[in-house]
Design a protein around this motif. Structure first.
Motif, PDB file in Angstrom:
ATOM      1  N   GLU A  19       0.857  -1.160  -0.038  1.00  0.00           N
ATOM      2  CA  GLU A  19       0.089  -0.097  -0.053  1.00  0.00           C
ATOM      3  C   GLU A  19       1.025   1.253  -0.045  1.00  0.00           C
ATOM      4  O   GLU A  19       0.682   2.224  -0.926  1.00  0.00           O
ATOM      5  CB  GLU A  19      -0.667   0.004   1.357  1.00  0.00           C
TER       6      GLU A  19
ATOM      7  N   ARG B 266       0.559   4.138  -3.001  1.00  0.00           N
ATOM      8  CA  ARG B 266       0.194   5.449  -2.582  1.00  0.00           C
ATOM      9  C   ARG B 266       1.209   6.576  -2.456  1.00  0.00           C
ATOM     10  O   ARG B 266       1.211   7.719  -2.954  1.00  0.00           O
ATOM     11  CB  ARG B 266      -0.274   5.523  -0.856  1.00  0.00           C
ATOM     12  N   GLN B 267       2.497   6.291  -2.353  1.00  0.00           N
ATOM     13  CA  GLN B 267       3.695   7.073  -2.449  1.00  0.00           C
ATOM     14  C   GLN B 267       4.498   6.908  -3.806  1.00  0.00           C
ATOM     15  O   GLN B 267       5.929   7.203  -3.817  1.00  0.00           O
ATOM     16  CB  GLN B 267       4.526   6.881  -1.427  1.00  0.00           C
TER      17      GLN B 267
ATOM     18  N   ARG C 101      -0.446  -2.195  -8.793  1.00  0.00           N
ATOM     19  CA  ARG C 101      -1.493  -1.350  -9.069  1.00  0.00           C
ATOM     20  C   ARG C 101      -2.595  -2.228  -9.718  1.00  0.00           C
ATOM     21  O   ARG C 101      -3.848  -1.803  -9.467  1.00  0.00           O
ATOM     22  CB  ARG C 101      -1.245   0.073  -9.379  1.00  0.00           C
TER      23      ARG C 101
END
Length: 661
Positions: free
Chosen positions: A629, A633-634, A659
């Motif tokens: 995650e 996200r980053q 993803r």
């Protein structure tokens, strides 16, 4: 408005005081006293010089002493010529050598002197020369010191010239009086039987008058020549910096008598901009960021090298002018120097002590900072483009705020020229240099030789993080220095660096021994669940991408020429992601990992290194949903760390696959 602080003796520390445009040094009364004292001593010293000058002239008139004084005077002329162009010791050797050469030449070539060279003649010549040389040496050295003191006391050249003209008149008066006494004494009854008296009595009145005149002229010539030659030597050497140490030290000591004194005070951050500091005592002072820019006559102040190399002329010029014609400041102590907006382009600062220096707005383009100590230096708004930073020493208080820097060099080549440009194919983005080289917080450096067990060290940090959260340990970078590995770890400011280093080393050594004995004990000690340990083992004998496979917990390339522990690579990959907000630390870890892969022949090309990085990222993401995650996200922040290139593409591909799942 100018502040008149002449003659004041400061007794208390004055950090931060504003003494700009102040007039320090001596009062007029004290200068007059010193000048009058100088005139008196000049008369006293010139008197014996005139006396021996007249005596040597009368000696020429005496057949018995004629050649003694001829040889002594010739050797004295050789000494005077030598002392003007050579050191004092060398001039003495030349003088006595000249005397001996003249005497022995007369022995070998008797026609040079129609006299018999006896032991008495030798001793008389040596004695006459020793007396002449001693008196002339004292006169010469006194005149050098006196002229130096005048240069220290009086800045305006027209006043110096007036004092010197008066000085010459006093010298001539002393010589005239001395020569008159010599002639009077020579013909007095007291010297009955003296060869000189007998020679003078044989002269008629006109001849005696002429002898007196010639003796007086000779006395004046002796005194005037010694004065003018000492003055010329001082001016040729460049007053007052190039004087011999003993003359310079004494002239500064005399020149600062009853002058402004800051002796042994804390003058940190005092502003002396535009002040006149001639005849001021600045010895044993704390000069941390003390401003001397635009100061007048700093070379006439009494200083020492206790805090920084303040006695060196080029250092004074740099502090006063914020620039220097000299380019070599290597191995110079500039600790705490105030150099705001200084012109330092291309300057050599190799191994220079700059700790605490104020270099705000300074132009340091193309300067050499190899092994320089730049701890606590303020580089705010400075231009650092093209500097060479090989092994420079910075800390968390070294300030790089708003510096201008397009690129740096990380090494000097064998010819002493900067090499290894970084970045190699572009310029730094705005504030990129600051983010890369600004040390953050309290940092302890642990140095290891080749053979560091990366897995054991990673576990050691994790162990201490679990056991003592107050330590606030965080890995900030890994650096290769020659054959050594330097690992930087930040810690809480309330804990000493020695305590952190001791605990890290103890934990690392303990885990390294356990790792060598039984790997499963490490997992148990660190609280790693058995399922997590088994997850690693499931990769046994599995392929890892196109070029690697895993046997047990070891990654091996398909060619079978090199291997690395999976956990070791995984720990470094996780450190890359966890330190994404610290680009410099990430680049250090990446460089360390790539170097290790290259050295151990695991991945020798950038393409293979990128593939391995990608596969380890995917493997760790599959095991750890939180890590997956975080990657997704980053994504943008993580990719920006790598900039452009094969490694960035590999990271981007790995995140894209995660993803799409």
């Amino acid at each position: 408005m100018q502040k008149d602080i002449r003659g004041q003796r400061f007794q208390q520390d004055i950090p931060g005081a504003d003494l700009s445009s102040a007039i320090a040094g001596q009062n007029i009364v004290n200068k007059v006293i010193l000048i009058l004292l100088h005139y008196f001593l000049s008369f006293i010293v010139s008197f014996p010089t005139g006396y021996i000058g007249a005596t040597s002239m009368l000696g020429f008139l005496t057949p018995e002493y004629h050649w003694n004084y001829a040889y002594a005077t010739t050797a004295l002329i050789a000494w005077l010529i030598a002392v003007i162009f050579k050191s004092y010791i060398i001039s003495l050797l030349i003088a006595f050598s000249s005397l001996l050469i003249l005497i022995f030449s007369s022995i070998i070539f008797r026609k040079l002197a129609p006299i018999e060279i006896t032991s008495n003649f030798f001793l008389e010549s040596l004695l006459a020369f020793t007396v002449l040389l001693s008196i002339c040496s004292i006169n010469f050295l006194f005149n050098r010191l006196a002229n130096a003191v005048k240069d220290i006391l009086l800045i305006k050249q027209n006043w110096v010239n007036r004092i010197r003209i008066i000085n010459i008149f006093i010298i001539l008066i002393a010589a005239i009086i001395a020569s008159s006494l010599v002639v009077s004494a020579a013909i007095s009854e007291r010297f009955r039987g003296s060869p000189i008296r007998e020679a003078l009595l044989m002269l008629d009145s006109n001849q005696l008058t002429n002898a007196k005149v010639i003796a007086t002229i000779t006395a004046c010539i002796y005194s005037a020549v010694l004065f003018l030659s000492s003055l010329w030597v001082n001016q040729r050497q460049g007053s007052p910096w190039s004087y011999p140490d003993i003359i310079r030290n004494w002239s500064l000591t005399i020149g600062s008598w009853q002058g402004t004194s800051f002796y042994n005070l804390n003058l940190s951050r005092v502003n002396f901009r535009g002040s006149n500091l001639a005849n001021t005592d600045l010895r044993r002072c704390n000069l941390y960021r003390t401003c001397f820019q635009g100061v007048i006559a700093l070379e006439r102040a009494r200083v020492d090298n206790r805090y920084l190399d303040f006695e060196i002329p080029k250092v004074q010029q740099l502090l006063v002018n914020a620039r220097s014609n000299e380019q070599d400041f290597s191995r110079i102590n500039l600790r705490g120097a105030y150099l705001q907006f200084a012109e330092l382009r291309g300057i050599n600062l190799t191994e220079t002590e700059l700790s605490g220096a104020d270099l705000q707005g300074a132009d340091l383009r193309d300067s050499i900072l190899v092994n320089a100590q730049v701890i606590d230096v303020d580089f705010t708004n400075a231009n650092l483009t093209g500097i060479c930073i090989q092994d420079w020493n910075v800390n968390s208080k070294t300030c790089f705020t708003n510096v201008t820097c397009d690129y740096v060099y990380r090494k000097l080549d064998e010819t002493g020229k900067p090499s290894d440009r970084y970045p190699s194919d572009r310029n730094f983005e705005p504030r990129e240099f600051e983010s890369l080289y600004q040390e953050v917080g309290n940092v302890v450096e642990l140095v290891f030789k080749e053979g560091l067990n990366w897995r054991a060290f990673g576990f050691a940090i994790q162990k201490l993080q679990v056991e003592d959260d107050n330590l606030q340990l965080q890995l900030k970078g890994v650096e290769k220095r020659g054959d050594l590995w330097v690992i930087k770890v930040t810690y809480d400011a309330n804990i000493t660096a020695s305590a952190v280093e001791q605990r890290l080393n103890a934990s690392y050594n303990e885990l390294k021994q356990l790792f060598m004995a039984k790997e499963h004990q490490i997992n148990k000690l660190l609280g790693i669940a058995s399922s997590q340990a088994e997850a690693i083992k499931e990769f046994s004998k599995h392929r890892l991408g196109n070029n690697f496979f895993i046997t047990g917990s070891t990654i091996t390339n398909l060619a079978g020429s090199g291997q690395i522990e999976y956990s070791e690579a995984a720990n470094q990959v996780r450190n890359i992601v966890s330190n994404r907000s610290e680009p410099f630390q990430v680049l250090s870890i990446v460089q360390s990992l790539l170097t290790q892969l290259q050295r151990q022949s695991v991945a020798t090309t950038i393409e293979m290194q990128a593939e391995l990085l990608k596969q380890v990222l995917l493997s760790e993401a599959q095991k750890d949903s939180y890590f997956q995650e975080l990657l997704v996200r980053q994504e943008q922040q993580i990719i920006e760390v790598f900039s452009e290139g094969t490694l960035a593409t590999a990271v981007q591909d790995a995140i894209a696959q995660l993803r799409n799942k």
